[in-house]
Design a protein around this motif. Sequence first.
Motif, short mmCIF file in Angstrom:
data_model
loop_
_atom_site.label_atom_id
_atom_site.label_comp_id
_atom_site.label_asym_id
_atom_site.label_seq_id
_atom_site.Cartn_x
_atom_site.Cartn_y
_atom_site.Cartn_z
N VAL A 62 54.96 -29.30 35.51
CA VAL A 62 55.05 -28.37 36.62
C VAL A 62 53.87 -28.85 37.56
CG1 VAL A 62 56.01 -26.29 35.53
CG2 VAL A 62 53.39 -26.84 35.34
N LYS A 63 54.03 -28.68 38.56
CA LYS A 63 53.00 -29.13 39.79
C LYS A 63 52.29 -27.53 40.11
CE LYS A 63 52.43 -31.01 44.41
NZ LYS A 63 53.51 -31.62 45.55
N PHE A 64 51.11 -27.85 40.52
CA PHE A 64 50.18 -26.45 40.78
C PHE A 64 49.00 -27.12 41.79
CE2 PHE A 64 47.76 -28.12 37.27
CZ PHE A 64 46.42 -27.57 37.53
N ALA A 65 48.67 -26.06 42.56
CA ALA A 65 47.48 -26.44 43.30
C ALA A 65 46.76 -25.00 43.46
CB ALA A 65 47.95 -26.58 44.99
N GLU A 66 45.44 -25.46 42.94
CA GLU A 66 44.25 -24.32 43.06
C GLU A 66 43.09 -24.70 43.83
OE1 GLU A 66 45.43 -22.81 38.44
OE2 GLU A 66 43.58 -24.28 38.83
N LYS A 67 42.39 -23.57 44.09
CA LYS A 67 41.05 -23.74 45.05
C LYS A 67 40.09 -23.37 43.97
CE LYS A 67 42.69 -22.87 49.75
NZ LYS A 67 42.41 -21.90 50.80
N TRP A 68 39.01 -24.16 43.72
CA TRP A 68 37.97 -23.94 42.86
C TRP A 68 36.58 -23.99 43.59
CZ3 TRP A 68 38.06 -25.76 37.03
CH2 TRP A 68 39.03 -25.77 36.63
N ASP A 71 24.58 -21.77 49.12
CA ASP A 71 25.68 -22.47 49.45
C ASP A 71 26.94 -22.66 48.77
OD1 ASP A 71 23.77 -23.67 51.10
OD2 ASP A 71 22.85 -25.19 49.61
N PHE A 72 28.11 -23.04 49.16
CA PHE A 72 29.45 -22.95 48.50
C PHE A 72 30.23 -24.04 48.81
CE2 PHE A 72 30.71 -20.85 52.31
CZ PHE A 72 32.17 -21.44 52.51
N VAL A 73 30.91 -24.59 47.72
CA VAL A 73 31.81 -25.61 48.09
C VAL A 73 33.18 -25.50 47.60
CG1 VAL A 73 32.30 -28.24 48.02
CG2 VAL A 73 30.00 -27.65 48.47
N THR A 74 34.26 -25.56 48.26
CA THR A 74 35.46 -25.04 47.37
C THR A 74 36.37 -26.21 47.56
OG1 THR A 74 35.58 -22.81 48.37
CG2 THR A 74 37.83 -23.68 47.83
N LEU A 75 36.68 -26.88 46.53
CA LEU A 75 37.83 -28.06 46.22
C LEU A 75 39.17 -27.43 45.85
CD1 LEU A 75 34.81 -29.48 45.86
CD2 LEU A 75 36.40 -31.09 44.52
N LEU A 76 40.31 -28.31 46.67
CA LEU A 76 41.51 -28.02 46.44
C LEU A 76 42.24 -28.96 45.57
CD1 LEU A 76 44.56 -26.55 47.07
CD2 LEU A 76 44.70 -28.31 48.96
N PHE A 77 42.57 -28.69 44.09
CA PHE A 77 43.18 -29.48 43.45
C PHE A 77 44.60 -29.29 43.48
CE2 PHE A 77 38.80 -28.98 41.60
CZ PHE A 77 38.51 -30.44 41.13
N THR A 78 45.42 -30.66 43.48
CA THR A 78 46.72 -30.54 43.44
C THR A 78 47.07 -31.45 41.95
OG1 THR A 78 46.96 -30.44 45.78
CG2 THR A 78 48.95 -31.20 44.41
N VAL A 102 38.33 -19.33 40.83
CA VAL A 102 39.38 -20.26 40.77
C VAL A 102 40.67 -19.46 41.28
CG1 VAL A 102 41.22 -21.56 39.27
CG2 VAL A 102 38.67 -21.52 38.68
N GLU A 103 41.32 -19.96 42.27
CA GLU A 103 42.48 -19.10 42.57
C GLU A 103 43.56 -20.01 43.07
OE1 GLU A 103 42.06 -17.22 46.51
OE2 GLU A 103 40.40 -18.86 47.03
N LEU A 104 45.08 -19.52 43.04
CA LEU A 104 46.13 -20.19 43.53
C LEU A 104 45.91 -20.37 44.93
CD1 LEU A 104 48.90 -18.92 41.32
CD2 LEU A 104 47.96 -21.06 41.08
N ALA A 105 46.26 -21.79 45.29
CA ALA A 105 46.41 -22.15 46.90
C ALA A 105 47.66 -21.41 47.27
CB ALA A 105 46.20 -23.64 47.07
N ASP A 106 47.62 -21.31 48.44
CA ASP A 106 48.72 -20.58 49.40
C ASP A 106 49.83 -22.08 49.42
OD1 ASP A 106 47.50 -18.40 49.71
OD2 ASP A 106 46.77 -18.65 51.72
#
Length: 293
Positions: A267-273, A236-243, A289-293
């Motif tokens: 600074v502002k950033f958005a990442e997918k964990w 199972d997997f779950v991806t969250l977008l943190f802003t 962990v990756e940077l969101a588009d």
Amino acid sequence: MYAALRKLTPFFLVFFTLAFADVGLAVLDAEARSRSGGRSFKRSAPSAPRSAPASGATARPSNSGFGRGLAGGLIGGALGGLLLGSLFGANGSGIGILPILLLGVAGYFFYRRFMMAKPSSGLSAYQPLSSFSRSAPPPPPHTDPLEDGLAELRSADPDFDPQHFTEVASDVFFKVQAGWMRRDLSSFRHLLGSSLAEEYGQHFADMTQKGIINKLESISVRKAKIVEAGSVNGEDFVTLLFTANLLDYTVDEKSGQVLEGSMTEPVKFAEKWTWARPVNTEAWLLEGVELAD
């Protein structure tokens, strides 16, 4: 002028039929001889289907009907000459008077058949195509990929709660950021998958060697939401977008001098964990962990 051309069309048709009759025979004979040699072929792309007119519109007779009639007359004349020339020509060569008259009659018949025919007031030839297009099945109903993925999780874990998962994941987010700033993998190693833990260990070793510290301060999470979920290959997997907003800067560990970033400008950033676990377990680990588009 068009009416005058229509009146002269039968005479032009008979003239061209007679003019090309002997040529047609010559071409057919030459083609028959050429079959003894090799020929190359190039396959052409299939032509695009002709679109039907708008629904309710009455299809008009095609302007190429006369061209089709003329082509039919020429082909019929050539074949007729081929068959009749040997029977009624002078000494077996050329075309006699009877075949010429027959060709003229045949040409005029085709003209009358295809040029003078009036379009009927009933259904046009293209209307069945329009009816077919209207009766095409509707597109499948739209589905939400995220809801489908959560349904996959609940099929094996009916108690899975997205809101509770988001709250726990947010706690892990802050814990990892704090451990990163201290270059201390041991404080959160148990929360990471093996690949991510190895990468973080390499980053910390590199920063220690260079004598630098990456400061992450005044972190404010503006949004944390699940954007992907599901089951794949037994996990199972779950991806969250943190802003989030934060102060992100790098200093020399000895002098404290700022080497990169700013101590005052957030600074502002958005990442997918992404977390994953084996199906039918609660062993969630942070795997990516990756940077969101």
